[in-house]
Design a protein around this motif. Structure first.
Motif, PDB file in Angstrom:
ATOM      1  N   GLU A   1       0.826  -1.207   0.000  1.00 45.45           N
ATOM      2  CA  GLU A   1       0.000   0.000   0.000  1.00 45.45           C
ATOM      3  C   GLU A   1       0.863   1.261   0.000  1.00 45.45           C
ATOM      4  O   GLU A   1       0.554   2.223  -0.709  1.00 45.45           O
ATOM      5  CB  GLU A   1      -0.941  -0.003   1.198  1.00 45.45           C
ATOM      6  N   ASP A   2       1.939   1.265   0.782  1.00 44.52           N
ATOM      7  CA  ASP A   2       2.846   2.408   0.785  1.00 44.52           C
ATOM      8  C   ASP A   2       3.480   2.608  -0.587  1.00 44.52           C
ATOM      9  O   ASP A   2       3.583   3.733  -1.082  1.00 44.52           O
ATOM     10  CB  ASP A   2       3.947   2.231   1.831  1.00 44.52           C
TER      11      ASP A   2
ATOM     12  N   SER B   1      -1.013  15.888  -4.706  1.00 48.06           N
ATOM     13  CA  SER B   1      -2.348  15.325  -4.798  1.00 48.06           C
ATOM     14  C   SER B   1      -3.357  16.436  -5.042  1.00 48.06           C
ATOM     15  O   SER B   1      -3.042  17.621  -4.952  1.00 48.06           O
ATOM     16  CB  SER B   1      -2.688  14.568  -3.512  1.00 48.06           C
TER      17      SER B   1
ATOM     18  N   ASP C   1       2.285   1.549  -3.526  1.00 50.82           N
ATOM     19  CA  ASP C   1       1.253   1.986  -4.474  1.00 50.82           C
ATOM     20  C   ASP C   1       0.914   3.455  -4.300  1.00 50.82           C
ATOM     21  O   ASP C   1       0.752   4.182  -5.279  1.00 50.82           O
ATOM     22  CB  ASP C   1      -0.012   1.133  -4.327  1.00 50.82           C
ATOM     23  N   SER C   2       0.813   3.920  -3.058  1.00 50.81           N
ATOM     24  CA  SER C   2       0.508   5.337  -2.840  1.00 50.81           C
ATOM     25  C   SER C   2       1.669   6.209  -3.294  1.00 50.81           C
ATOM     26  O   SER C   2       1.453   7.293  -3.849  1.00 50.81           O
ATOM     27  CB  SER C   2       0.166   5.607  -1.383  1.00 50.81           C
ATOM     28  N   TYR C   3       2.897   5.741  -3.118  1.00 50.02           N
ATOM     29  CA  TYR C   3       4.055   6.483  -3.607  1.00 50.02           C
ATOM     30  C   TYR C   3       4.031   6.567  -5.126  1.00 50.02           C
ATOM     31  O   TYR C   3       4.273   7.636  -5.695  1.00 50.02           O
ATOM     32  CB  TYR C   3       5.351   5.823  -3.130  1.00 50.02           C
TER      33      TYR C   3
ATOM     34  N   ARG D   1       1.360   6.346  -7.082  1.00 49.70           N
ATOM     35  CA  ARG D   1       0.264   7.240  -7.472  1.00 49.70           C
ATOM     36  C   ARG D   1       0.661   8.699  -7.302  1.00 49.70           C
ATOM     37  O   ARG D   1       0.390   9.529  -8.166  1.00 49.70           O
ATOM     38  CB  ARG D   1      -0.986   6.939  -6.645  1.00 49.70           C
TER      39      ARG D   1
END
Length: 154
Positions: A90-91, A105, A93-95, A97
């Motif tokens: 998750e970390d 964002s 993937d968020s990085y 994105r």
């Protein structure tokens, strides 16, 4: 030597098999030992004294300590590892994105627009258009003094 001992040396292939088996078991033992020690340090549920106790038990009586740890906490070992891998994914993937979006964002972009509007550099109509552009995901918000959807080349 007994008859069973001679059997392994009468057939060199059988001797090689037993040697490979012993080496494989030692490698598996060390892999399990390192995995248990890593799990002891990574477990947030254990207190410092609990970690110290398990570590001393695994160092002083390695075979017994590791096997007791696996029996007592083995089921949760896999769950903790899966949770850690999921959090890392998750970390990551968020990085990805955030990096793909240009490092900011839409929340950051809206905060910046609100600050520009509060300084009086944007009218309410310009703010509304820029906000709609950011929320639609079509590109960066218009900055004061630019025309079109992209940033100026000043």
């Amino acid at each position: 030597m007994t008859a069973q001992t001679y059997l392994a040396y009468d057939y060199p292939l059988l001797g090689a098999f037993w040697t490979m088996l012993v080496i494989f078991l030692w490698i598996m033992w060390f892999a399990l030992l390192f995995r248990v020690v890593a799990d002891i340090f990574r477990d947030d549920d254990l207190s410092g004294w609990g970690k110290t106790g398990w570590l001393v038990f695994c160092v002083v009586l390695p075979f017994l300590g590791v096997f007791v740890y696996v029996v007592a906490r083995g089921k949760n070992m896999g769950q903790r590892e899966a949770k850690r891998v999921r959090a890392q994914r998750e970390d990551f993937d968020s990085y990805i994105r955030m990096t793909a979006a240009g490092g900011s964002s839409s929340v950051d972009e809206l905060a910046r627009l609100s600050e520009i509007r509060s300084r009086g550099a944007l009218t309410d109509e310009e703010f509304r258009r820029a906000k709609d552009l950011v929320l639609s995901g079509h590109g960066p918000a218009e900055r004061p003094g630019t025309t079109g959807a992209g940033p100026s080349a000043h």
